[in-house]
Design an enzyme around this catalytic site. Structure first.
Site, PDB file in Angstrom:
ATOM      1  CB  CYS A 404     -21.349 -40.468  12.457  1.00  0.00           C
ATOM      2  SG  CYS A 404     -19.575 -40.722  12.216  1.00  0.00           S
ATOM      3  CG  HIS A 531     -22.805 -43.157   8.683  1.00  0.00           C
ATOM      4  ND1 HIS A 531     -23.133 -41.824   8.486  1.00  0.00           N
ATOM      5  CD2 HIS A 531     -21.543 -43.169   9.177  1.00  0.00           C
ATOM      6  CE1 HIS A 531     -22.105 -41.069   8.841  1.00  0.00           C
ATOM      7  NE2 HIS A 531     -21.127 -41.852   9.261  1.00  0.00           N
ATOM      8  CD  GLU A 533     -26.739 -42.197   7.370  1.00  0.00           C
ATOM      9  OE1 GLU A 533     -25.703 -41.503   7.293  1.00  0.00           O
ATOM     10  OE2 GLU A 533     -27.204 -42.617   8.449  1.00  0.00           O
TER      11      GLU A 533
END
Length: 568
Positions: A404, A531, A533
């Protein structure tokens, strides 16, 4: 429908989320379909406007919901996708009731906490429990539906949580005893290393819970060390439960051990009897995989160090999903993760004059790391330090992943040092810059701060087959990952970067928004606007994070040559 309520006592942050997630994992391993709700008593509509230092990271769901990090635990443990309505807040409930009042639904009545707020809570829970979850391992009989763990945030006795406690006091009678179970998580402190383990806080917490109309069916006692049998018997006697209803969870090497500890203490047998579940006493292969994973985690010998360069490094929960994604990837390649948090402000030249010790310590950490990660974030503080770290990774050919804001700053750094645009910047930090290489998205920034970003799962299309990240994703033509940003790379300048070797290998479906960057002639220099994750799972690590760990351990090329298959 079966409901399992998890409450907490003595202190907040005691581990209710991990306990709820672990119970869901155990039930899922028995062939049941499981979903979860997190209840937060704060008045905010959602977690989107919180500082990470308030409640930890903001977790983003597929539908764009910005929620508490506990929902990240639920998704990772249960391997499911949740929705924004799986997170209830006081703000959402009051907004819902006030909108109904304005609409005239309560015409002629005085709107009160009881029954209108408490009824709204119960209605929300029952409606959400009907929403099917994805990634179901088994479909079971319609008469049973699925167990439904939900977690009440805070601690019993908090004034802000009282309407929710009252709602569930009423709800237990609507659901009936055979369909409702209350698990209370409490603390058994040990004042010093050799002192006595104290049961009084748990006794008082259970007494307070009973005084509010809820009686715990299971008491889960958290402690630093394993609890002695005499302590268990004392809690059983003074809290009016059977000894087998007292469960101990002491501090363990990893959270992967928690479902195993619960299973070893007979929780499957208890749920089978208490909730009339048609399940076997023995768990399926899923929990066996968890056991193997936990054992493998504890036997890891080789270490890989990653430097996380961010601005919220004082609290690890600020980057909870990032840490978990790195841990999943390290475990997948049989390495132990050594995550070094570096405050990006300490890498800035101004810090050398202000505090030379902190400056040199931060640079020492960065230089000795096997790989460098710059995660997402907002605001100008610490950005120059992040740019310094990115420059180091690029010039020294250190494996690098930017997420990001990390990707956006990688573009800014490349523009300044490789395109000779010395004043290149993001309009987030310098609205008047002459070289805006990162610009805002007006349609996602209408003025209000809450819920106005580009949020949720969106598709990213690969432009080329010659992409390391595409290979890591299994050579797919596109990927779908979760986003949370207001700014994007300026599409009018992308050709300048590509001519110098910084390739934009992924973009959105319209081809306007740049989603993935890769640097030529570098072991691993990757940036992603999304993102990844948030989608990482213990047994299915996120490809960008896996790539970083593989490059940091010098095994990326071998992995790609094997067709992206992990070595046994």
């Amino acid at each position: 429908m079966k409901y399992i309520l998890v409450t907490g006592g003595v202190i907040s942050g005691i581990g209710k989320g991990i306990i709820a997630s672990s119970i869901g994992t155990i039930l899922k391993s028995c062939g049941l379909r499981v979903t979860a709700i997190k209840i937060d008593p704060y008045i905010n509509i959602d977690a989107g406007t919180f500082s990470p230092y308030e409640h930890g990271e903001v977790f983003v769901l597929n539908d764009g919901g910005e929620v508490d990090l506990d929902l990240g635990n639920y998704e990772r443990f249960l391997d499911i996708s949740l929705y924004k309505d799986n997170n209830i807040t006081t703000g959402k409930i009051y907004q819902h009731v006030i909108n109904k009042e304005r609409h005239g639904d309560y015409l002629g009545k005085t709107v009160q906490v009881v029954p209108h707020i408490t009824d709204a809570v119960q209605e929300w829970v029952m409606n959400q429990a009907k929403v099917p979850t994805f990634f179901l391992l088994f479909l079971i009989s319609a008469t049973l539906a699925y167990p439904f763990p939900f977690q009440l945030g805070g601690t019993i006795g908090d004034i802000e949580g009282m309407p929710f406690v009252e709602a569930f006091r009423q709800f237990q009678f609507k659901a009936k005893r055979e369909n409702f179970c209350n698990i209370h998580v409490s603390l058994v402190p040990q004042p010093n290393a050799t002192g006595e383990q104290k049961t009084k806080p748990t006794q008082n917490s259970v007494r307070a819970l009973r005084g509010l109309g809820l009686s715990p069916d299971l008491i889960v006692c958290r402690s630093a060390k394993p609890i002695e049998m005499a302590v268990k018997e004392k809690i059983s006697m003074f809290c009016h439960v059977e000894p087998e209803q007292v469960i101990f969870i002491h501090d363990v090497s990893s959270t992967y051990r928690v479902p195993i500890l619960l299973e070893e203490q007979g929780i499957i047998k208890y749920f089978k009897q208490r909730l009339n579940l048609p399940i076997d006493d023995q768990p399926s292969d899923l929990l066996m995989k968890w056991k193997k994973m936990a054992c493998r985690y504890e036997r890891l010998l080789k270490v890989c160090s990653i430097a996380l360069v961010g601005k919220y490094t004082k609290l690890s929960d600020c980057y909870a999903s990032v840490f978990k994604a790195l841990e999943h990837s390290a475990l997948a390649i049989n390495y132990k993760l050594d995550l070094m948090y570096i405050d990006s402000t300490e890498l800035e030249p101004s810090m050398e004059a202000e505090n030379s010790v902190k400056y040199h310590q931060a640079w020492h950490k960065l230089c000795k790391a096997d790989g460098i990660l710059v995660p997402g974030g907002f605001g100008i503080r610490g950005t120059e330090g992040k740019l310094q770290a990115i420059s180091w990774a690029r010039t020294k050919k250190k494996p690098f992943l930017g997420v990001c804001l990390g990707m956006q700053l990688a573009v800014v750094e490349f523009a300044r040092n490789c395109l000779n645009l010395e004043d290149a910047n993001s309009t987030e930090f310098d609205p008047d810059t002459k070289n805006p290489v990162v610009i805002d998205m007006p349609e996602h920034n209408p003025g209000d701060m809450g819920g106005t970003m580009r949020l949720g799962k969106r598709r990213t299309v690969f432009k080329t087959e010659n992409s390391v990240l595409r290979k890591l994703y299994g050579d797919e033509m596109f990927v779908e990952e979760r986003h949370r940003h207001r700014y994007e790379v300026n599409p009018e300048l992308t050709h300048c970067f590509e001519e110098k070797g910084l390739k934009f290998v992924g973009h959105d479906t319209e081809g306007n928004r740049m989603e993935i960057i890769e640097l030529e002639n570098h072991p691993y220099f990757v940036g992603v606007q999304f993102h990844p994750e948030f989608s990482s799972r213990p047994m299915k690590p996120s490809p960008p994070y896996l790539g970083l760990l593989l490059a940091a351990t010098g095994t990326l090329n071998a992995y790609l040559q094997r067709g992206c298959k992990l070595s046994p």
